[in-house]
Design an enzyme around this catalytic site. Structure first.
Site, PDB file in Angstrom:
ATOM      1  N   SER A   1      -1.823  13.982  -2.387  1.00  0.00           N
ATOM      2  CA  SER A   1      -2.894  13.047  -2.715  1.00  0.00           C
ATOM      3  C   SER A   1      -4.022  13.174  -1.711  1.00  0.00           C
ATOM      4  O   SER A   1      -3.876  13.795  -0.669  1.00  0.00           O
ATOM      5  CB  SER A   1      -2.354  11.621  -2.695  1.00  0.00           C
ATOM      6  OG  SER A   1      -2.099  11.228  -1.357  1.00  0.00           O
ATOM      7  N   LYS A   2      -5.138  12.574  -2.061  1.00  0.00           N
ATOM      8  CA  LYS A   2      -6.284  12.586  -1.173  1.00  0.00           C
ATOM      9  C   LYS A   2      -5.917  11.997   0.190  1.00  0.00           C
ATOM     10  O   LYS A   2      -6.350  12.493   1.221  1.00  0.00           O
ATOM     11  CB  LYS A   2      -7.408  11.768  -1.818  1.00  0.00           C
ATOM     12  CG  LYS A   2      -8.694  11.717  -1.007  1.00  0.00           C
ATOM     13  CD  LYS A   2      -9.761  10.965  -1.741  1.00  0.00           C
ATOM     14  CE  LYS A   2     -10.016   9.580  -1.178  1.00  0.00           C
ATOM     15  NZ  LYS A   2     -10.241   9.494   0.260  1.00  0.00           N
ATOM     16  N   ARG A   3      -5.088  10.982   0.149  1.00  0.00           N
ATOM     17  CA  ARG A   3      -4.654  10.336   1.399  1.00  0.00           C
ATOM     18  C   ARG A   3      -3.932  11.309   2.335  1.00  0.00           C
ATOM     19  O   ARG A   3      -4.079  11.235   3.543  1.00  0.00           O
ATOM     20  CB  ARG A   3      -3.703   9.176   1.092  1.00  0.00           C
ATOM     21  CG  ARG A   3      -4.412   7.917   0.627  1.00  0.00           C
ATOM     22  CD  ARG A   3      -3.576   6.675   0.928  1.00  0.00           C
ATOM     23  NE  ARG A   3      -4.395   5.475   0.982  1.00  0.00           N
ATOM     24  CZ  ARG A   3      -5.127   5.123   2.034  1.00  0.00           C
ATOM     25  NH1 ARG A   3      -5.156   5.875   3.103  1.00  0.00           N
ATOM     26  NH2 ARG A   3      -5.835   4.015   2.010  1.00  0.00           N
TER      27      ARG A   3
ATOM     28  N   GLY B   1      -4.445  14.458   2.607  1.00  0.00           N
ATOM     29  CA  GLY B   1      -5.454  15.308   3.218  1.00  0.00           C
ATOM     30  C   GLY B   1      -6.096  14.605   4.401  1.00  0.00           C
ATOM     31  O   GLY B   1      -6.231  15.165   5.490  1.00  0.00           O
ATOM     32  N   ASP B   2      -6.479  13.347   4.188  1.00  0.00           N
ATOM     33  CA  ASP B   2      -7.098  12.568   5.266  1.00  0.00           C
ATOM     34  C   ASP B   2      -6.146  12.478   6.450  1.00  0.00           C
ATOM     35  O   ASP B   2      -6.527  12.636   7.603  1.00  0.00           O
ATOM     36  CB  ASP B   2      -7.420  11.149   4.772  1.00  0.00           C
ATOM     37  CG  ASP B   2      -8.440  11.173   3.641  1.00  0.00           C
ATOM     38  OD1 ASP B   2      -9.099  12.222   3.477  1.00  0.00           O
ATOM     39  OD2 ASP B   2      -8.572  10.159   2.941  1.00  0.00           O
TER      40      ASP B   2
END
Length: 508
Positions: A265-267, A269-270
Site C-alpha cells: 500500500s501507499k502507506r 512506501g511512506d
RNA sequence: GCCGCGUUGGUCAAUCGGUUAAGACGCCUCCCUUUCACGGAGGAAUGACGAGUUCGACUCUCGUACGUGGUACCA
C-alpha cells in the site's frame, strides 16, 4: 475464430496510480501487442463519492510516461466511445431491466438502515458477515418477496430501489482462468450483488460485463482480489445471453509489501522510504503530494522492466528487456500464481542498468533539467554530455547526477582537509607548488599531458604518485569521491584546476 | 466463521518425475583502483509439514499448517 485481441485497463480515478495498477496495465498491453491487438483504457468512475479531480488525466499521463499508451480511451475515442462509465450511465439500466424481465434480477427497496439491521440481527459467531442471498432474500423488501402490485406501486411512487442479481441455487459455477486454470465456486455462497445502484449508476459488476461485451474485450486482466466476485460476472455473461463472447479471464497475483505480508500500500512506501505511485500525485483534497518513481529519478524503461519481472519470468537468464523485447517474450503461461514482494533494492538495480545502457546524449537530455532546477548553470551541452559519460556508471537514479557531477560545474565550498593533513609533508607541498608552475606553462590542456606531467614530476621528486592523488582529489572535489582526478582536471580546465589547488594549498 | 487463491534461499526466481536444485538483487571475502563506483573471482543461503502414487517426487494426489484476498448501493 480469428477475432482481434482486445484488452483493457479499467482503473477508477480515485487517486495515485499504484504499482500494481501499472503492472496490470502493462500485462494487458504486452498481451495485446504480442497478438497485434488493441489496448483500451476505460475509466470506471461509477462511484461518484470517490471521484477525484484530475485523477483521470494523471492516469493517462502515467501510462504515457511508461510508454504503454492505450489505443483507445477517453482521451482518444475510438469506435466504442464513450470510454468513461459515467457517460455510459443510460446503457447499463436497460441491461439491468432486461435481467429483471428475464427473471435473473429483481428490484430491491431495502434502505441502507434496513440492510444494516438485517446484518446486525443475523450476525453470529458462526456467520460474522450475513449476505443478501437466497436464504434471506424472501425476508427482505424486494420484487421477489412482494406481490407484483406492491412492487408496481412502489415503483410508481418513485421509491428508491436497486437492482440485484438473483444468484442461482445448487449450482457450481466454474470458469477457466488463464493463470490459475479451472476455478469453481458454489453459487449458494455468493450473494445477490447489487447491479444498479439507487442513483442509477451501475456497480462494477454490471458495468464490467456490459462494457467488456460492448467493447469486444477478448481477454480481461485484473487483480487477484476480483477472484471471489468472478462467479457473479460469469452468471451475468450467461444471463445477458453473451456467454459465447465472454473474454478469457486472467487474475494477476498481488504485489506484496517487502516486510511481512499483505498487499503493498501507499502507506508501506511512506513507511519504508520508496514510492508506490508511478508519478508524483498531488491530492487536490488534502493538498498532499506523494512521490512517484518518475520524480525520484527512475527511467520508464527500467520501471516497466522491473514491473514485468514481478510476477512474470521469461524462463531464460536475461533480465533486462526493452518494451519490444517484453512484447516478443511475454506469455501468460509464464505468469506466476503467487504474489511477489516488492524489492526496492532490485528496483534500483534495474534503473542503474538502464542508466548505463542509455546513450550519453539521451541521458544528458534527461539530466539537464534536473541539474538546472537544482541551480547548476549549464552553458554547453557538449560539456554536459562529456560529464554524463564520465559519471554515468555511478548514478543509480537520475537525481544522483547532481551530487556525482556538481564538482565539474562548481568549485567545492567545503574541503576534507583532514584527509590531506593525515599524511601531509613539506615535500608534498613543494610538489604541488612546482606542479602548478608546470601546469600553468602547458599550452594545450588535455588529459594525457596533465597525467604525464604529474607522474613525471612525482618520479623526479621521488614521491609515489598515489600518495599525491588523494590530496589532489580533495583540492578539486573537496571530498574523497568522484571520477578519476585527471579527468576532473581535464574537464574543469586549467584555470579552475590551478585556482582550486591554490585555494586549498593556502588552507594547509 | 465461510469461500477463493497461494506456498523453492532474506527478495525476485529456473525446474514442466531422474540436476551437484540455475541465475539475479542484497549480504560477506578477495582482486582491480591508494577516492567512490564500475568490473572480475569466490562464499554463505532454498523446496512449509505429513501421508499417498511411483523404481524414483520440488515437480502428481490428498490432508494439515501458514499466508493472503473476498464476504458493500467501493472498485
Amino acid at each position: 475464430m480469428n477475432q482481434e485481441v482486445r484488452t483493457r485497463f479499467a482503473p477508477s480515478p480515485t487517486g495515485g496510480l499504484h504499482l500494481g495498477g501499472v503492472r496490470t496495465a502493462l500485462f494487458s498491453y504486452l498481451f495485446a501487442k504480442k497478438h497485434k491487438g488493441s489496448f483500451v483504457l476505460r475509466v470506471e468512475d461509477t462511484d461518484q463519492n470517490r471521484y477525484v479531480e484530475g485523477a483521470e488525466q494523471y492516469i493517462i499521463d502515467c501510462l504515457a510516461w511508461c510508454g504503454i499508451s492505450p489505443d483507445e480511451g477517453p482521451h482518444k475515442p475510438g469506435e466504442y466511445a464513450p470510454y468513461r462509465q459515467s457517460e455510459r450511465k443510460l446503457m447499463y439500466k436497460q441491461y439491468a431491466l432486461q435481467l429483471v424481465e428475464s427473471g435473473h434480477a429483481y428490484y430491491a427497496f431495502d434502505t441502507s438502515e434496513e440492510l444494516e439491521k438485517m446484518r446486525e440481527e443475523l450476525k453470529s459467531e458462526k456467520n460474522p458477515s450475513p449476505q443478501y442471498d437466497a436464504s434471506h432474500r424472501m425476508h427482505m423488501k424486494n420484487s421477489l418477496s412482494l406481490l407484483k402490485e406492491e412492487t408496481d406501486k412502489l415503483l410508481q411512487e418513485n421509491t428508491p430501489y436497486v437492482i440485484r442479481i438473483k444468484m442461482p441455487q445448487n449450482e457450481i459455477i466454474s470458469f477457466n482462468d488463464m493463470i490459475r486454470g479451472e476455478i469453481k465456486n458454489e453459487a449458494d455462497l455468493v450473494d445477490d450483488k447489487v447491479l444498479l445502484k439507487a442513483d442509477g449508476m451501475p456497480t462494477y459488476h454490471l458495468a464490467v460485463v456490459v462494457d467488456d461485451y460492448l467493447m469486444k474485450i477478448t481477454h480481461a486482466f485484473r487483480g487477484e482480489e476480483w477472484l471471489p466476485s468472478a462467479p457473479v460476472h460469469i452468471k451475468l455473461w450467461e444471463y445477458l445471453g453473451w456467454k459465447e463472447s465472454m473474454p478469457q479471464w486472467a487474475h494477476l497475483p498481488l504485489i506484496l509489501k517487502p516486510d511481512g505480508n499483505g498487499k503493498l500500500s501507499k502507506r508501506d512506501g511512506d513507511r519504508l522510504g520508496f514510492p508506490v505511485f508511478a508519478m508524483d500525485w498531488h491530492d487536490p483534497k488534502t493538498g498532499d503530494t506523494t512521490k512517484g518513481f518518475k520524480e525520484l529519478g527512475f527511467l520508464p524503461e527500467a520501471f516497466i522492466n522491473l514491473l514485468a519481472l514481478l510476477g512474470w519470468h521469461s524462463g531464460e537468464e536475461k533480465e533486462l528487456f526493452t518494451k519490444e523485447e517484453l512484447i516478443a517474450a511475454f506469455s501468460m503461461e509464464r505468469v506466476h500464481k503467487g504474489g511477489a514482494k516488492f524489492d526496492f533494492d532490485k528496483a534500483k538495480w534495474f534503473n542503474h542498468e538502464w542508466i548505463k545502457k542509455l546513450s550519453d546524449e539521451d541521458c544528458a537530455a534527461l539530466v539537464k533539467p534536473i541539474l538546472t532546477t537544482k541551480g547548476l548553470k549549464i552553458e554547453d551541452d557538449s560539456f554536459l554530455i562529456k560529464a554524463v559519460h564520465l559519471v554515468k556508471e555511478r548514478c543509480v537514479l537520475l537525481n544522483d547526477f547532481y551530487e556525482q557531477s556538481i564538482y565539474l560545474f562548481e568549485s567545492p565550498f567545503t574541503f576534507d582537509l583532514e584527509a590531506i593533513q593525515a599524511k601531509w609533508t613539506d615535500e608534498k607541498k613543494l610538489f604541488f607548488i612546482d606542479w602548478i608552475n608546470i601546469l600553468e606553462s602547458l599550452s594545450v590542456w588535455q588529459f594525457s599531458d596533465i597525467e604525464t606531467s604529474f607522474k613525471n614530476l612525482a618520479t623526479e621528486k621521488n614521491i609515489k604518485p598515489g600518495e599525491l592523488q588523494l590530496p589532489f582529489r580533495i583540492m578539486l572535489v573537496g571530498a574523497k569521491h568522484g571520477i578519476g582526478v585527471f579527468h576532473i582536471a581535464d574537464m574543469i580546465g586549467k584555470e579552475d584546476t590551478v585556482n582550486r589547488m591554490k585555494k586549498v594549498l593556502g588552507m594547509l
